[in-house]
Enzyme design. Structure first.
Site, short mmCIF file in Angstrom:
data_model
loop_
_atom_site.label_atom_id
_atom_site.label_comp_id
_atom_site.label_asym_id
_atom_site.label_seq_id
_atom_site.Cartn_x
_atom_site.Cartn_y
_atom_site.Cartn_z
CG ASP A 1 -1.74 -1.21 1.28
OD1 ASP A 1 -2.61 -1.50 0.35
OD2 ASP A 1 -1.82 -1.93 2.30
CG ASP B 1 -1.16 -0.59 6.55
OD1 ASP B 1 -2.14 -0.44 7.06
OD2 ASP B 1 -0.63 -1.86 6.20
CE LYS C 1 -4.57 -1.99 3.54
NZ LYS C 1 -3.68 -3.24 3.77
#
Length: 597
Positions: free
Chosen positions: A429, A432, A468
């Site tokens: 990602d 995160d 995220k």
């Protein structure tokens, strides 16, 4: 004025820092070789060092500590700082108008030679900005721009003064460039009139220009005669140094680890240009303090590469774990450190910080590491990540499942802030916050092209989200992370996702475009979304029980964009380290929706 070095960018020279030390430290921060004269991010919870004239001012929290003027009935409210003798300098600040009355304005000012004579860069209620010469009640407009300021959003204002030239910029857009003869020197000011506003990250830099790209050559064996001497409390490291040397420019140390072992609180480690490839992790274990942080920085903007390829676990075997002490080309457990202008590559993580507090990670590049580029975990609070570029990080030992551009996860701690980050082409990602139990603030950042197998890793499992925002094993913790004025595009999965975090997440003025799954997936949280833009994603938004207003999906209709060319935003940063401004992903209809970067 109190020592503001804790506030990370410098202080007025009068606090007891020698002029030589100040010039050296500041020149290492900026490729423009401009000394930092003053800075304040209000992180200590007060407005010490400022003098008030009118208004109701207080330090409050808007994701992070800010200085707020809340009396919208005040005809003129000002906060002054700095020295009357300041002449050629740049002042910049983040400014958020919260409300306007009739004739209201929100501004920063330079060369304030008195309480009523100054150059002022003002945001007005109608979305215009004006560069003004103010002499009592007489106001001369030196330049203006429309559509550059909006209520409820953060904007970066900047005034430059050099001789008789005065320039003003809002979010990188030039408002005015004029010949100003009103005042030749003076303090800075934060100003409102019939308006409320928040101010943050005030920085004053001296004049001076220099190269925008650091040199890539190794440092000369003998420094040229024009190279300034090191300041007291500064240790110099060079590729041709000797760890038995005293650490001066003429006799530098060879390793960063040796300099760490010798440096004292308040000191600086200045690293000459070149590549440093130690055989083991560089361990940052000692503490600075609030009044005496320790700085590790590139010397004079030279290009410094810390290459972890020779360290263990580069890469680790598939399915293996990395002992905590060996994580990171830079492994940080100390408090009150500043890391400035370094490039960290090929490490077993780029930078790994654990139980580390009040760190400042400025203008770093963490690329092509064998795990996450910059990773903070454990009991870690008060850390600021500013103008980070983190890309190409992958994790062969986990088949792409773990390497993010930036991770603040598996821990807790208040006051962690991310601003101006670019996170791209990472295996897992962009950002995160998995299992981080305290709110993290993200602003003015972008994440793109994450989650694709650029490295041909077998059994690839990279997630591929832009941002995220938490999550964890059930029961998943509820954490109110805040994401503002940020963009996610071209990621293999989602743009902005709650990842099962059930908390009251906040998403304000973000843009998601062309992501492989959801632009915004907040279906398992109680998020509040305001003025976000989602266009061209496989699914633009999955709301679940989350709510909001003013978003593109609330307003309906189609949303053509001014530009879908990211070349400016993804290109070289500006001289002061910011992401360049462009019309990328702005609504063609001019609606005040989505990010402005």
């Amino acid at each position: 004025m109190r020592d503001r070095l804790r506030r990370t960018r410098g202080a007025v020279a009068a606090v007891g820092v020698s002029a030589t030390a100040l010039a050296l430290a500041a020149s290492m921060v900026s490729t423009a070789h401009a000394a930092t004269l003053f800075s304040d991010d209000f992180g200590d919870g007060d407005s010490g060092g400022w003098s008030k004239s009118g208004g109701t001012w207080s330090v409050t929290t808007d994701g992070s500590p800010v200085l707020r003027q809340s009396n919208t009935g005040s005809e003129l409210a000002r906060m002054f700082a700095g020295q009357p003798s300041w002449a050629d300098y740049e002042v910049r600040a983040r400014v958020k108008p919260t409300s306007y009355g009739s004739g209201g304005l929100v501004a920063i000012a330079a060369r304030a030679s008195s309480s009523t004579k100054m150059y002022r860069l003002s945001l007005l209620a109608d979305g215009r900005a004006e560069l003004q010469a103010v002499n009592g009640s007489a106001i001369t407009v030196l330049g203006s721009a429309a559509g550059v300021g909006s209520t409820g959003a953060w904007h970066t204002l900047r005034i430059e003064t050099a001789g008789s030239t005065v320039r003003g910029f809002v979010d990188g857009v030039r408002v005015g460039d004029a010949n100003g003869t009103l005042t030749g020197a003076g303090r800075i000011a934060l100003v409102t009139a019939h308006a409320g506003a928040s101010f943050d990250d005030v920085v004053v830099s001296s004049g001076g220009t220099g190269p925008t790209t650091p040199p890539t050559t190794a440092p000369p064996t003998t420094p040229p005669p024009t190279t300034p001497p090191p300041a007291a409390g500064t240790l110099v490291v060079a590729t041709n140094g000797d760890d038995a040397a005293p650490g001066t420019l003429a006799e530098p140390l060879r390793t960063i680890q040796r300099a760490h072992d010798l440096v004292q609180p308040g000191g600086t480690i200045a690293v000459r240009g070149g590549t440093y490839a130690p055989a083991s992790t560089i361990k940052i274990l000692k503490d600075g303090s609030q009044s005496q942080p320790i700085t590790l920085t590139a010397y004079q903007g030279e290009r410094v590469v810390i290459d972890g390829e020779n360290m263990p676990y580069t890469p680790g075997a598939v399915g293996s774990s990395i002992p905590r002490a060996d994580r990171g080309a830079l492994h940080v457990e100390g408090d009150w450190w500043r890391f400035v202008g370094l490039e960290i590559v090929n490490g077993p993580y780029g930078i790994f910080g654990v139980d580390t507090n009040n760190g400042r990670y400025e203008r770093l590049v963490t690329r092509d590491n064998y795990e996450t580029g910059l990773h903070l975990q454990g009991t870690s609070s008060g850390n600021h990540v500013v103008d980070l570029d983190s890309y190409g990080n992958r994790d062969p030992r986990k088949n792409g499942e773990s390497a993010d551009g930036l991770a603040i996860k598996e821990g807790s701690g208040t006051g962690n802030v991310v601003r101006g980050a670019r996170l791209w082409r990472n295996a897992d990602d962009g950002f995160d916050a998995w299992l981080f139990l305290s709110p993290v603030l993200i602003e003015n950042s972008v994440a793109y092209d994450n989650g694709y197998n650029y490295w041909g890793l077998p059994d690839y499992t990279g997630d591929g989200n832009g941002f995220k925002n938490g999550g964890g094993t059930d029961p998943r913790p509820a954490v109110a992370h805040v994401t503002r004025n940020s963009m996610a595009w071209g990621n293999s999965a989602g743009g902005f996702i709650d990842n099962g975090n059930p908390g009251p997440l906040v998403f304000e003025r973000n843009t998601a475009w062309d992501n492989g799954k959801d632009g915004f997936n907040v279906s398992r949280s109680t998020s509040v979304l305001t003025r976000n833009l989602a266009v061209g994603n496989t699914t633009d938004v999955s709301l679940g029980g989350s709510t909001g207003s003013g978003n593109s999906w609330n307003l309906g209709g189609t949303w053509p964009l001014v530009s879908t060319d990211p070349a400016t935003i993804t290109g070289p940063r500006t001289a002061d380290g910011a992401i360049p401004t462009s019309s990328f992903l702005r609504p063609a209809n001019g609606a005040d929706v989505g990010a402005r970067i």
